[in-house]
Scaffold this active site. Structure first.
Site, PDB file in Angstrom:
ATOM      1  N   GLY A 182      42.825  93.304  41.965  1.00  0.00           N
ATOM      2  CA  GLY A 182      43.208  92.025  42.561  1.00  0.00           C
ATOM      3  C   GLY A 182      44.615  92.129  43.093  1.00  0.00           C
ATOM      4  O   GLY A 182      45.581  92.056  42.328  1.00  0.00           O
ATOM      5  N   LEU A 183      44.756  92.296  44.400  1.00  0.00           N
ATOM      6  CA  LEU A 183      46.056  92.601  44.999  1.00  0.00           C
ATOM      7  C   LEU A 183      46.515  91.491  45.927  1.00  0.00           C
ATOM      8  O   LEU A 183      47.127  91.728  46.964  1.00  0.00           O
ATOM      9  CB  LEU A 183      45.971  93.936  45.754  1.00  0.00           C
ATOM     10  CG  LEU A 183      45.411  95.109  44.944  1.00  0.00           C
ATOM     11  CD1 LEU A 183      45.244  96.334  45.828  1.00  0.00           C
ATOM     12  CD2 LEU A 183      46.313  95.417  43.743  1.00  0.00           C
ATOM     13  N   GLU A 200      54.779  71.563  34.317  1.00  0.00           N
ATOM     14  CA  GLU A 200      55.116  71.733  35.739  1.00  0.00           C
ATOM     15  C   GLU A 200      54.599  70.555  36.554  1.00  0.00           C
ATOM     16  O   GLU A 200      55.313  70.023  37.417  1.00  0.00           O
ATOM     17  CB  GLU A 200      54.500  73.042  36.229  1.00  0.00           C
ATOM     18  CG  GLU A 200      54.668  73.350  37.697  1.00  0.00           C
ATOM     19  CD  GLU A 200      53.837  74.568  38.060  1.00  0.00           C
ATOM     20  OE1 GLU A 200      52.859  74.419  38.824  1.00  0.00           O
ATOM     21  OE2 GLU A 200      54.136  75.675  37.568  1.00  0.00           O
ATOM     22  N   ASP A 219      41.076  96.577  45.299  1.00  0.00           N
ATOM     23  CA  ASP A 219      40.753  95.232  45.761  1.00  0.00           C
ATOM     24  C   ASP A 219      39.513  95.346  46.641  1.00  0.00           C
ATOM     25  O   ASP A 219      39.358  96.329  47.384  1.00  0.00           O
ATOM     26  CB  ASP A 219      41.919  94.636  46.554  1.00  0.00           C
ATOM     27  CG  ASP A 219      41.782  93.130  46.749  1.00  0.00           C
ATOM     28  OD1 ASP A 219      42.510  92.365  46.089  1.00  0.00           O
ATOM     29  OD2 ASP A 219      40.935  92.695  47.577  1.00  0.00           O
ATOM     30  N   LYS A 252      50.913  79.276  28.601  1.00  0.00           N
ATOM     31  CA  LYS A 252      50.989  79.143  30.059  1.00  0.00           C
ATOM     32  C   LYS A 252      50.271  77.882  30.530  1.00  0.00           C
ATOM     33  O   LYS A 252      50.709  77.229  31.491  1.00  0.00           O
ATOM     34  CB  LYS A 252      50.373  80.385  30.723  1.00  0.00           C
ATOM     35  CG  LYS A 252      50.299  80.338  32.259  1.00  0.00           C
ATOM     36  CD  LYS A 252      51.661  80.139  32.899  1.00  0.00           C
ATOM     37  CE  LYS A 252      51.698  80.523  34.376  1.00  0.00           C
ATOM     38  NZ  LYS A 252      50.695  79.889  35.202  1.00  0.00           N
ATOM     39  N   GLY A 299      55.136  83.232  40.790  1.00  0.00           N
ATOM     40  CA  GLY A 299      54.664  82.967  42.136  1.00  0.00           C
ATOM     41  C   GLY A 299      54.982  84.079  43.116  1.00  0.00           C
ATOM     42  O   GLY A 299      55.079  85.257  42.756  1.00  0.00           O
ATOM     43  N   GLY A 345      49.123  89.680  42.429  1.00  0.00           N
ATOM     44  CA  GLY A 345      48.703  91.002  41.979  1.00  0.00           C
ATOM     45  C   GLY A 345      49.374  92.125  42.751  1.00  0.00           C
ATOM     46  O   GLY A 345      49.826  93.123  42.173  1.00  0.00           O
ATOM     47  N   ASN A 387      44.984  82.907  35.446  1.00  0.00           N
ATOM     48  CA  ASN A 387      45.089  81.610  34.761  1.00  0.00           C
ATOM     49  C   ASN A 387      43.793  81.271  34.031  1.00  0.00           C
ATOM     50  O   ASN A 387      43.150  80.265  34.291  1.00  0.00           O
ATOM     51  CB  ASN A 387      45.429  80.506  35.763  1.00  0.00           C
ATOM     52  CG  ASN A 387      46.881  80.551  36.189  1.00  0.00           C
ATOM     53  OD1 ASN A 387      47.744  81.023  35.461  1.00  0.00           O
ATOM     54  ND2 ASN A 387      47.163  80.045  37.381  1.00  0.00           N
ATOM     55  N   HIS A 405      52.638  75.138  29.942  1.00  0.00           N
ATOM     56  CA  HIS A 405      53.687  75.341  30.958  1.00  0.00           C
ATOM     57  C   HIS A 405      53.281  74.689  32.275  1.00  0.00           C
ATOM     58  O   HIS A 405      54.065  73.969  32.908  1.00  0.00           O
ATOM     59  CB  HIS A 405      53.909  76.852  31.134  1.00  0.00           C
ATOM     60  CG  HIS A 405      54.658  77.277  32.359  1.00  0.00           C
ATOM     61  ND1 HIS A 405      54.105  77.282  33.627  1.00  0.00           N
ATOM     62  CD2 HIS A 405      55.923  77.739  32.511  1.00  0.00           C
ATOM     63  CE1 HIS A 405      54.990  77.721  34.500  1.00  0.00           C
ATOM     64  NE2 HIS A 405      56.101  78.012  33.853  1.00  0.00           N
TER      65      HIS A 405
END
Length: 332
Positions: free
Chosen positions: A13-14, A202, A36, A195, A129, A18, A101, A198
Site C-alpha cells: 500500500g504505497l 481531532e 502496490d 489512535k 498525514g 504508505g 485505521n 486521538h
C-alpha cells in the site's frame, strides 16, 4: 534489536502515507521491498531506491526471516484480505504490522488467529498525514513486548524525534520513546484504540475551530445593528493566534494557511467525511459508560455537513485537506 539497526521490511500500500513511510525508512537506511496493485505508484518508489515486488508472493519471497511486512491499506476488506493472503505465505516468527485505521477489536481477533501459526502481529496507529515524510509520524503501537522491541528501529526512524520542543519537566530518561514520538501503548489492539480516541479528539478540536471562525465570519451580518458589525480579517486572526496564544496548534497552522490563500474558502465543498474512527470512539464511550458530548456532537456535525455547506464546514474541509490531503466528495 539495537536502536539504529537497519532492517529489511515489506510495505504493502504505497498511497499518500504508505509511500512516504517507505521513503522515510529508506532515508534512515532501511531496506524496503514495495508492493502496490497500481504499478505506476510502485514505480515512483522504485526510482527512490525500493525493491519492487509484483505480487504478494514475490514480496514474501524476497524478505529474509523473520519477515516484517507493513500493511498500509484502507480499513476493512482491503486490509483483511491482504493479511489473510499474507498469513498463507508467512511462517512462524514473522511479523505483520497493520498501520492503517483498523478497528481495534479486529486487531485482537486477527492476532489470535495468526498466533496459531506462530505469526506475530502489531497494530500501529499512525498520525502525520501527508507531512509525515518531513515531520515524522506519531505512532501508537499495540504488540507483545518482544515484538515491539524487534520493530523499535523502524519506529525510531519514522518518529519525529525530540525536534524543537522543550522536554516535559520531570521526563529525563536518556531515550524516552514517547518524547520522540512513539509509544508501546499495550498489547495488540491498544495502539489502534489510542489512535481511535486521538481521531475522536481531532474531530472535537476541528469542530471548535470551525464554529469559532464561523462565528467571527458572521459578525458582519446585516441582521446585526450596524454599530455592532465587524468585518474581521480571519486570516489575520488565525495568524495572530498562532503566536503565543493558548489555542495555537498544528490545526490552527493549517487553518491560517487555508485562509491566507482562500479567505472565503470557496474552493472547499464543506461536505465533511468521517473516517469511521469518530464513530468507533462514540461506540466505545457508550460501552465504557463515559460521557463524551463534545466528541459526539463533532461527529454529528459532520453528518449534518453533507446537507449544509456552512463556512464552518468549509473550514473543516480545508483542515482535512491540509493535514491529510483529503478531498471531500461533492454534494449529492
Amino acid at each position: 534489536m539495537a536502536k539504529g539497526t537497519n532492517m529489511q521490511l515489506g510495505i504493502i500500500g504505497l498511497g499518500r502515507m504508505g509511500g512516504n513511510i517507505a521513503r522515510r525508512l529508506m532515508r534512515g537506511g532501511h531496506d524496503v521491498v514495495a508492493y502496490d496493485r497500481d504499478q505506476s505508484i510502485a514505480s515512483a518508489l522504485i526510482e527512490d531506491g525500493a525493491t519492487q515486488a509484483d505480487s504478494l508472493a514475490a514480496l514474501v519471497e524476497q524478505l529474509e526471516t523473520p519477515r516484517v511486512v507493513w500493511v498500509m491499506l484502507p480499513a476493512g476488506a482491503p486490509t483483511e484480505d491482504t493479511i489473510n493472503a499474507l498469513a498463507e505465505r508467512m511462517e512462524a516468527g514473522d511479523i505483520i504490522i497493520d498501520g492503517g485505521n483498523t478497528f481495534y477489536k479486529d486487531d485482537i481477533r486477527r492476532a489470535k488467529a495468526l498466533s496459531s501459526q506462530g505469526i506475530r502481529y502489531a497494530d500501529v496507529g499512525t498520525s502525520g498525514g501527508v507531512w509525515g515524510l518531513e515531520r515524522g509520524y506519531c505512532m501508537m503501537v499495540g504488540a507483545e513486548q518482544e515484538t515491539f522491541d524487534h520493530l523499535d528501529p523502524l519506529f525510531d526512524t519514522l518518529a519525529p524525534g525530540y525536534g524543537n520542543l522543550d522536554r516535559t519537566h520531570g521526563r529525563n530518561a536518556p531515550h524516552d520513546s514517547a518524547e520522540r514520538g512513539y509509544i508501546h501503548a499495550g498489547p495488540v489492539g491498544a495502539g489502534h484504540y489510542v489512535k481511535m480516541v486521538h481521531n475522536g479528539i481531532e474531530y472535537g478540536l476541528m469542530q471548535a475551530y470551525a464554529e469559532g471562525f464561523e462565528l467571527m465570519q458572521s459578525k458582519s451580518s446585516t441582521e446585526l445593528p450596524e454599530e455592532e458589525r465587524f468585518d474581521l480579517n480571519l486570516a489575520d486572526v488565525a495568524e495572530v493566534w498562532r503566536r503565543g496564544s493558548v489555542v495555537s496548534s498544528w490545526l490552527l497552522d493549517l487553518t491560517a494557511q487555508a485562509l491566507t490563500g482562500d479567505p472565503k474558502l470557496d474552493h472547499y465543498s464543506g461536505a465533511v467525511a468521517d473516517s469511521g474512527e469518530g464513530r468507533w470512539t462514540i461506540d466505545a464511550a457508550v460501552e465504557q459508560g463515559v460521557a463524551t458530548p463534545v466528541l459526539a456532537n463533532a461527529l454529528f456535525a459532520r453528518f449534518n455537513s453533507r446537507k449544509d455547506s456552512t463556512y464552518a464546514n468549509r473550514l473543516l474541509s480545508a483542515m482535512r485537506f491540509g493535514f491529510g490531503g483529503h478531498v471531500e466528495p461533492p454534494k449529492q
